[in-house]
Design a protein around this motif. Structure first.
Motif, PDB file in Angstrom:
ATOM      1  N   LYS A 251       2.190   1.681  -3.491  1.00 16.79           N
ATOM      2  CA  LYS A 251       1.172   2.212  -4.402  1.00 16.79           C
ATOM      3  C   LYS A 251       0.992   3.717  -4.222  1.00 16.79           C
ATOM      4  CE  LYS A 251      -1.734  -1.898  -5.028  1.00 16.79           C
ATOM      5  NZ  LYS A 251      -3.078  -2.494  -4.770  1.00 16.79           N
TER       6      LYS A 251
ATOM      7  N   GLU B  17       0.828  -1.206   0.000  1.00 17.83           N
ATOM      8  CA  GLU B  17       0.000   0.000   0.000  1.00 17.83           C
ATOM      9  C   GLU B  17       0.864   1.259   0.000  1.00 17.83           C
ATOM     10  OE1 GLU B  17      -2.503  -0.757   3.389  1.00 17.83           O
ATOM     11  OE2 GLU B  17      -4.174  -1.368   2.075  1.00 17.83           O
TER      12      GLU B  17
ATOM     13  N   TRP C 291      -1.325  -8.517  -3.413  1.00 17.13           N
ATOM     14  CA  TRP C 291      -0.354  -7.484  -3.023  1.00 17.13           C
ATOM     15  C   TRP C 291       0.800  -7.392  -4.033  1.00 17.13           C
ATOM     16  CZ3 TRP C 291      -1.477 -11.558   0.513  1.00 17.13           C
ATOM     17  CH2 TRP C 291      -0.566 -12.617   0.512  1.00 17.13           C
TER      18      TRP C 291
END
Length: 297
Positions: free
Chosen positions: A245, A242, A295
């Motif tokens: 990203k 995350e 992921w």
């Protein structure tokens, strides 16, 4: 021989507590104790030592346990194969998993799993300690370490890819290394026990002893320190995806992949047949994570 007595005995062997085992199976302490006594009477031997603090298996109980487990696995698999009781796993499934992975990637999936198997209850322990499955009474463990206990079976749920990360802030201040050897001139945030970083390079494997002014035993803390510009870190993609990203972390040295055989494993005690509730758990989570896992997608 009463199958439910066997099921209770196996849970008693795991929990070392007749009341707790009975409660898991919907039995009062008195009824559970009576069932164990009836099983012992039918066999003509004492299976458990009862004390005020806990229950332990006798020598005969230890010898009988693997046979009881095998019978239950066979019965459960046979019932499932013909759709007995609509073939829905039931009872309590005791699972242990690493704290960060469990919180980030198991908890979000449990709602769907439990909706699919409404007769199944989950007893989940999140800990970074490696627990003994048999002694702790666990049906399954999630691990990302190599399997050392030959009495256990491991099924891979997903790969566990590791990458080298840094924050844009750190790279702006200190520059981006272009070769693993340049890491010797950088501050590294270390996860305890993983200070040796091995890279696959054109000239062969390059091993670097990562050095820095911060070391911690918590993967999320390593990631957060790295995102705060405190140094370069080795992170599992499942813990950093995350941040990657959002651009809070940048993957570096992509041309020099880390040498690693890590994966996310589902580990369970060996048995000739896999219990339906364990099989259901493994199949569901392997499909949920995907190949490649979400992921890394």
């Amino acid at each position: 021989m009463n199958i439910e007595y066997l099921r209770l005995f196996v849970r008693v062997a795991s929990t070392h507590n007749i009341s707790q085992a009975g409660n898991e199976l919907g039995l009062s302490p008195a009824v559970a104790s009576a069932h164990i006594s009836k099983l012992e009477a039918s066999l003509g031997v004492r299976l458990v030592h009862r004390t005020t603090r806990k229950v332990s298996l006798t020598e005969e109980g230890e010898a009988f346990l693997p046979h009881a487990e095998e019978v239950l696995s066979t019965v459960d698999a046979a019932r499932a194969s013909v759709g007995a009781g609509k073939a829905s796993p039931s009872g309590t499934l005791r699972v242990t998993a690493p704290a960060s992975f469990g919180r980030m990637h198991m908890m979000p999936a449990l709602k769907g799993f439990m909706a699919q198997y409404p007769e199944l209850s989950i007893d989940l322990r999140l800990t970074d300690s490696i627990v003994d499955l048999v002694e702790g009474g666990f049906d399954i463990a999630i691990r990302n370490a190599l399997l050392k206990d030959s009495s256990l079976i491991a099924r891979q749920l997903a790969p566990d890819r590791r990458v080298l990360c840094a924050s844009p802030q750190y790279l702006e201040q200190h520059g981006e290394p272009s070769h693993p050897e340049e890491l010797r001139n950088h501050n590294c945030v270390n996860l305890t026990g993983l200070e040796n970083w091995v890279f696959d390079a054109p000239e062969g494997q390059v091993s670097i002893k990562a050095k820095g002014n911060l070391r911690t035993d918590h993967g999320e803390a390593v990631r957060d320190a790295c995102a705060n510009g405190m140094g370069i870190a080795l992170c599992a993609t499942w813990i950093a995806y995350e941040h990657l990203k959002r651009g809070e972390l940048v993957e570096i040295l992509k041309e020099y992949p880390l040498v690693s055989d890590t994966a996310i494993w589902a580990v369970y005690p060996s048995s000739r047949l896999l219990a339906p509730k364990v099989r259901a758990f493994i199949d569901y989570f392997a499909q949920y994570y995907g190949m490649p896992p979400y992921w890394d997608a």
